[in-house]
Scaffold this motif. Sequence first.
Motif, PDB file in Angstrom:
ATOM      1  N   PRO A 242       0.603  -1.326   0.153  1.00 48.94           N
ATOM      2  CA  PRO A 242       0.022  -0.087  -0.050  1.00 48.94           C
ATOM      3  C   PRO A 242       0.800   1.088  -0.084  1.00 48.94           C
ATOM      4  O   PRO A 242       0.255   2.226  -0.284  1.00 48.94           O
ATOM      5  CB  PRO A 242      -0.827  -0.104   1.242  1.00 48.94           C
ATOM      6  N   LYS A 243       2.196   1.072   0.331  1.00 48.19           N
ATOM      7  CA  LYS A 243       2.982   2.300   0.187  1.00 48.19           C
ATOM      8  C   LYS A 243       3.764   2.685  -1.041  1.00 48.19           C
ATOM      9  O   LYS A 243       4.411   3.409  -1.384  1.00 48.19           O
ATOM     10  CB  LYS A 243       4.099   2.137   1.387  1.00 48.19           C
ATOM     11  N   LEU A 244       3.756   1.727  -2.030  1.00 47.92           N
ATOM     12  CA  LEU A 244       4.417   1.718  -3.209  1.00 47.92           C
ATOM     13  C   LEU A 244       3.863   2.978  -4.260  1.00 47.92           C
ATOM     14  O   LEU A 244       2.857   2.961  -4.390  1.00 47.92           O
ATOM     15  CB  LEU A 244       4.313   0.440  -3.893  1.00 47.92           C
ATOM     16  N   ARG A 245       4.850   3.601  -4.627  1.00 46.05           N
ATOM     17  CA  ARG A 245       4.262   4.817  -5.473  1.00 46.05           C
ATOM     18  C   ARG A 245       5.420   4.732  -6.665  1.00 46.05           C
ATOM     19  O   ARG A 245       6.454   4.377  -6.320  1.00 46.05           O
ATOM     20  CB  ARG A 245       4.156   6.070  -4.788  1.00 46.05           C
ATOM     21  N   GLN A 246       5.138   5.460  -7.844  1.00 43.72           N
ATOM     22  CA  GLN A 246       5.803   5.387  -8.989  1.00 43.72           C
ATOM     23  C   GLN A 246       6.064   6.844  -9.605  1.00 43.72           C
ATOM     24  O   GLN A 246       5.151   7.388  -9.464  1.00 43.72           O
ATOM     25  CB  GLN A 246       5.430   4.423 -10.087  1.00 43.72           C
TER      26      GLN A 246
END
Length: 348
Positions: A94-98
């Motif tokens: 849920p913390k992954l961002r790109q």
Amino acid sequence: MNATGRATGDGGVRGASRMRAVGAVSLAWRMARRMALQSAGRSALVVVLIAIPILGLAGMDTIEASHVATPIETATIELGHTQAIVQVVSPPDPKLRQDPFNRLFYDSGSGSGGTATDALRTPAEVLPAGTRILPTFPSTAVVRTATGVGSLTTIEGEVWDRSLAGAFDLESGRRPQRAGEILVSPHALIRLGIGLGGTVTELQPGKRTFTVVGTLHDAHSRVSDDALYGATHAFAPAPTDTTDASADASSVEYYVPDLALPWPVVQRLNHQGMTVLSRSVLLDPPSAAVAPASTPGRAPPSTCSSSRSSAPSVSSRCACWPGRLSPSVRGTGSGAWPSCRVWARHDA
């Protein structure tokens, strides 16, 4: 009277000042013109010396700008006519961002996401039912060549689909229609010592014989690259257990031909452990305040590992650069992390 007199006097002073300024400029112009006519060669040299650095800087700026693809050019080269390309990079997090413009730059969060032992999800599990997906899988195969035996890049998956035109283009021959038919890069014909209709003998990882029915131009490859293109699992056997299937999923690039993936959908896919290059986002990007972009071309620091087995922790803000064009140099190691050529830091 006095006020009128002062005003008149002030106007005369200003008029005289303007006349002197005009006269000085006129005198300077006549002197410069006379000197230029008297020494034309020296004047031309001065002009050239001034023009050279200006033209040089302008030329360098033009060349530099010509190497930066526009959003439309990027979409065509990377996606063809498809809407997006998706890659699984980690278990759900849920913390992954790109980075909105570069799926290879992503921040894996602060430690609350999945671990290497969690199962990876695939786009088919999270996109709407019935969504058309074209998976492609890069690998290598040992085959017989014109001079002996060699290792060639292989791409499994229907890259000859018409929706991928622009990224992959049929140059000659026809598309594969049945099992055992493949395409090759134009240069591979030279290395293999065959023409269209010739056969390719695979020695590893399988032992098969293929018929070459056409040549394919891959916009991601160099003219001198040798590659083979076949259907899914044409060159390598299908995974036999859950662990192999999970590792296989992390190395696949999934093209989505028809379903547009705007930025909110990309963010939801990030939380499922996937990064996305989306046509919708390229052409209509989110604001920098919503999704700050990374710096293009940043060199990876030495602190990042090139091995899956020593992948950085989820708090280290490193980006995975999958070895799509050079599968032979993919990282090795255990665990469900994606195969990586290098881990590049994503600090701002």
